[in-house]
Design a protein around this motif. Structure first.
Motif, PDB file in Angstrom:
ATOM      1  N   ILE A  24      24.661 -27.388   4.607  1.00 17.26           N
ATOM      2  CA  ILE A  24      25.606 -28.501   4.442  1.00 17.26           C
ATOM      3  C   ILE A  24      26.337 -28.785   5.754  1.00 17.26           C
ATOM      4  CG2 ILE A  24      27.763 -29.172   3.288  1.00 17.26           C
ATOM      5  CD1 ILE A  24      26.685 -27.725   0.752  1.00 17.26           C
ATOM      6  N   ASP A  43      30.036 -21.066  13.756  1.00 18.40           N
ATOM      7  CA  ASP A  43      29.307 -20.250  12.776  1.00 18.40           C
ATOM      8  C   ASP A  43      29.277 -18.807  13.254  1.00 18.40           C
ATOM      9  OD1 ASP A  43      27.122 -21.416  10.460  1.00 18.40           O
ATOM     10  OD2 ASP A  43      27.013 -19.275  10.959  1.00 18.40           O
ATOM     11  N   ASN A  93      34.229 -24.897   5.775  1.00 22.14           N
ATOM     12  CA  ASN A  93      33.001 -24.965   4.966  1.00 22.14           C
ATOM     13  C   ASN A  93      32.240 -23.640   4.936  1.00 22.14           C
ATOM     14  OD1 ASN A  93      30.430 -26.556   4.008  1.00 22.14           O
ATOM     15  ND2 ASN A  93      29.801 -25.615   5.936  1.00 22.14           N
ATOM     16  N   THR A  97      27.201 -16.599   1.737  1.00 24.55           N
ATOM     17  CA  THR A  97      26.144 -17.083   0.834  1.00 24.55           C
ATOM     18  C   THR A  97      24.909 -16.178   0.871  1.00 24.55           C
ATOM     19  OG1 THR A  97      25.335 -18.500   2.623  1.00 24.55           O
ATOM     20  CG2 THR A  97      26.814 -19.527   1.031  1.00 24.55           C
ATOM     21  N   TYR A 164      33.241 -15.072  -5.589  1.00 26.56           N
ATOM     22  CA  TYR A 164      32.948 -16.422  -5.079  1.00 26.56           C
ATOM     23  C   TYR A 164      33.733 -17.468  -5.860  1.00 26.56           C
ATOM     24  CZ  TYR A 164      30.115 -20.516  -3.736  1.00 26.56           C
ATOM     25  OH  TYR A 164      29.692 -21.744  -3.279  1.00 26.56           O
ATOM     26  N   VAL A 197      23.445 -27.795  -4.449  1.00 24.73           N
ATOM     27  CA  VAL A 197      22.931 -28.638  -3.369  1.00 24.73           C
ATOM     28  C   VAL A 197      21.659 -27.976  -2.845  1.00 24.73           C
ATOM     29  CG1 VAL A 197      23.434 -29.590  -1.093  1.00 24.73           C
ATOM     30  CG2 VAL A 197      25.287 -29.316  -2.752  1.00 24.73           C
TER      31      VAL A 197
HETATM   32  N1  NAD Z   1      24.482 -25.160  -1.502  1.00 27.57           N
HETATM   33  C1  NAD Z   1      25.118 -25.242  -2.660  1.00 27.57           C
HETATM   34  O1  NAD Z   1      24.506 -25.368  -3.722  1.00 27.57           O
HETATM   35  C2  NAD Z   1      26.629 -25.207  -2.704  1.00 27.57           C
HETATM   36  C3  NAD Z   1      27.289 -25.530  -3.897  1.00 27.57           C
HETATM   37  C4  NAD Z   1      28.685 -25.510  -3.944  1.00 27.57           C
HETATM   38  C5  NAD Z   1      29.403 -25.170  -2.819  1.00 27.57           C
HETATM   39  N2  NAD Z   1      28.743 -24.854  -1.679  1.00 27.57           N
HETATM   40  C6  NAD Z   1      29.564 -24.487  -0.531  1.00 27.57           C
HETATM   41  O2  NAD Z   1      29.179 -25.274   0.588  1.00 27.57           O
HETATM   42  C7  NAD Z   1      29.456 -24.553   1.792  1.00 27.57           C
HETATM   43  C8  NAD Z   1      28.224 -24.526   2.670  1.00 27.57           C
HETATM   44  O3  NAD Z   1      27.191 -23.849   1.981  1.00 27.57           O
HETATM   45  P1  NAD Z   1      25.639 -24.047   2.325  1.00 27.57           P
HETATM   46  O4  NAD Z   1      24.948 -24.329   1.053  1.00 27.57           O
HETATM   47  O5  NAD Z   1      25.456 -24.966   3.475  1.00 27.57           O
HETATM   48  O6  NAD Z   1      25.255 -22.549   2.712  1.00 27.57           O
HETATM   49  P2  NAD Z   1      24.640 -21.965   4.052  1.00 27.57           P
HETATM   50  O7  NAD Z   1      24.400 -20.522   3.786  1.00 27.57           O
HETATM   51  O8  NAD Z   1      23.479 -22.783   4.491  1.00 27.57           O
HETATM   52  O9  NAD Z   1      25.823 -22.154   5.081  1.00 27.57           O
HETATM   53  C9  NAD Z   1      26.939 -21.299   5.147  1.00 27.57           C
HETATM   54  C10 NAD Z   1      27.195 -21.043   6.617  1.00 27.57           C
HETATM   55  O10 NAD Z   1      28.378 -20.246   6.746  1.00 27.57           O
HETATM   56  C11 NAD Z   1      28.136 -19.285   7.763  1.00 27.57           C
HETATM   57  N3  NAD Z   1      29.000 -18.140   7.562  1.00 27.57           N
HETATM   58  C12 NAD Z   1      28.898 -17.164   6.606  1.00 27.57           C
HETATM   59  N4  NAD Z   1      29.839 -16.244   6.784  1.00 27.57           N
HETATM   60  C13 NAD Z   1      30.560 -16.613   7.880  1.00 27.57           C
HETATM   61  C14 NAD Z   1      31.661 -16.051   8.568  1.00 27.57           C
HETATM   62  N5  NAD Z   1      32.205 -14.884   8.196  1.00 27.57           N
HETATM   63  N6  NAD Z   1      32.143 -16.705   9.645  1.00 27.57           N
HETATM   64  C15 NAD Z   1      31.585 -17.866  10.065  1.00 27.57           C
HETATM   65  N7  NAD Z   1      30.530 -18.453   9.453  1.00 27.57           N
HETATM   66  C16 NAD Z   1      30.032 -17.833   8.376  1.00 27.57           C
HETATM   67  C17 NAD Z   1      26.675 -18.924   7.603  1.00 27.57           C
HETATM   68  O11 NAD Z   1      26.137 -18.317   8.759  1.00 27.57           O
HETATM   69  C18 NAD Z   1      26.048 -20.269   7.279  1.00 27.57           C
HETATM   70  O12 NAD Z   1      25.600 -20.952   8.435  1.00 27.57           O
HETATM   71  C19 NAD Z   1      29.932 -23.159   1.350  1.00 27.57           C
HETATM   72  O13 NAD Z   1      31.336 -23.150   1.325  1.00 27.57           O
HETATM   73  C20 NAD Z   1      29.391 -23.042  -0.070  1.00 27.57           C
HETATM   74  O14 NAD Z   1      30.142 -22.151  -0.856  1.00 27.57           O
HETATM   75  C21 NAD Z   1      27.386 -24.860  -1.582  1.00 27.57           C
END
Ligand code: NAD
Length: 268
Positions: A24, A43, A93, A97, A164, A197
């Motif tokens: 995202i 990141d 964000n 995960t 979470y 997503v």
């Molecule tokens: N994908 C979904 O279905 C979904 C649904 C609801 C909410 N979300 C939320 O959207 C946001 C993005 O999720 P996504 O789906 O892109 O996941 P993703 O795993 O692709 O991205 C999360 C990013 O956060 C980084 N990260 C993790 N721990 C970290 C830390 N300690 N410090 C800095 N960076 C860190 C990871 O390296 C990764 O690049 C998150 O907050 C997630 O909870 C996602």
């Protein structure tokens, strides 16, 4: 309100996107730059942040940081301000995960307390700390917009992932507090609550998700990172200047109805 150029709504604005190397976050970075903004892609995995920044040229800066470490968040914000000359938008964000940690995020009885603590440190306290260090810089520019990523999981309970879900629920109220406390100084703060997503990571970690969740989606399709990016761009832009303290769901209608009825109908 000033006239808005819809193609360049974010011209002159500087944004930080945490978790910017992820599914995202990277879509948000691309969208903000497409609308004329500049972005720090932050990141814990520097390689993924660098890869996204390389696509976007001078408008982007890759920064490694740990959302669970307040000093590292402060350094991220100072570095961004130094590089781009100010800060207007913070998209909190980042979240844990990875399946290696998520598999321990279970139930009230079973979750190891160190897992609970790390999840809340990164997913919730990290968002507060981002606000703490970003807001003074935004006020110095006359205001700013903070967008905090919550989730459907912050709105309802579930059989697993208590850490979470609790972190995401906290983000919704954190956003209302920040919006209330700094609105008069030009700061807006909103949460967004995505449903499922389909990022590359989601496809890998939960391969059967489309089938099992599909029947509960009123709009009959999974969300995309670009859907979320469009909402973040809108909340970042002056066009949304009368929206603050809200939690905006973006989830295809998955929580607007009783799920057991969809299951029952599917069994007929
Ligand atoms: N994908 C979904 O279905 C979904 C649904 C609801 C909410 N979300 C939320 O959207 C946001 C993005 O999720 P996504 O789906 O892109 O996941 P993703 O795993 O692709 O991205 C999360 C990013 O956060 C980084 N990260 C993790 N721990 C970290 C830390 N300690 N410090 C800095 N960076 C860190 C990871 O390296 C990764 O690049 C998150 O907050 C997630 O909870 C996602």
């Amino acid at each position: 309100m000033k006239p808005i150029n819809l193609n360049q709504r974010l011209a002159g604005k500087v944004a930080i996107i945490t978790g910017g190397g992820g599914g995202i976050g990277s879509a948000v970075a691309r969208r903000i730059v497409a609308e004329g903004g500049r972005v720090a892609i932050a990141d814990i995995v520097l390689d993924s942040a660098t890869e996204v920044a390389a696509e976007l040229g001078d408008a982007a800066l890759a920064v490694q940081f740990d959302a669970g470490d307040p000093a590292s968040i402060e350094a991220l914000i100072e570095r961004t301000v130094e590089h781009f000359g100010g800060l207007d938008i913070l998209h909190n964000n980042a979240a844990i995960t990875t399946p290696e940690i998520q598999k321990y995020d279970t139930t009230a009885v079973d979750i190891p307390l160190e897992v609970w603590k790390r999840i809340l440190d990164v997913n919730l306290t990290g968002y507060l700390v981002g606000c703490k260090y970003a807001i003074p810089h935004m006020i110095a520019r006359g205001g700013g917009s903070i967008i905090n990523t919550a989730s459907n999981s912050g709105i309802v309970g579930d059989l697993g992932r208590i850490g979470y879900g609790t972190s995401k629920a906290g983000i919704i109220n954190l956003s209302k507090h920040v919006a209330t406390q700094y609105g008069r100084q030009g700061i807006r703060c909103n949460a967004i609550a995505p449903g499922i997503v389909l990022t590359e990571a989601t496809k890998k970690s939960v391969p059967h998700i489309a089938e099992s969740f599909g029947k509960h989606l009123a709009l009959n399709r999974m969300g995309t990172p670009e859907d979320i990016a469009a909402l973040v761009a809108y909340l970042s832009a002056d066009e949304s200047s009368y929206i603050t303290g809200q939690c905006i769901s973006i989830e295809g209608g998955s929580l607007i109805h009783q799920p057991h009825f969809a299951d029952y109908m599917g069994d007929q």
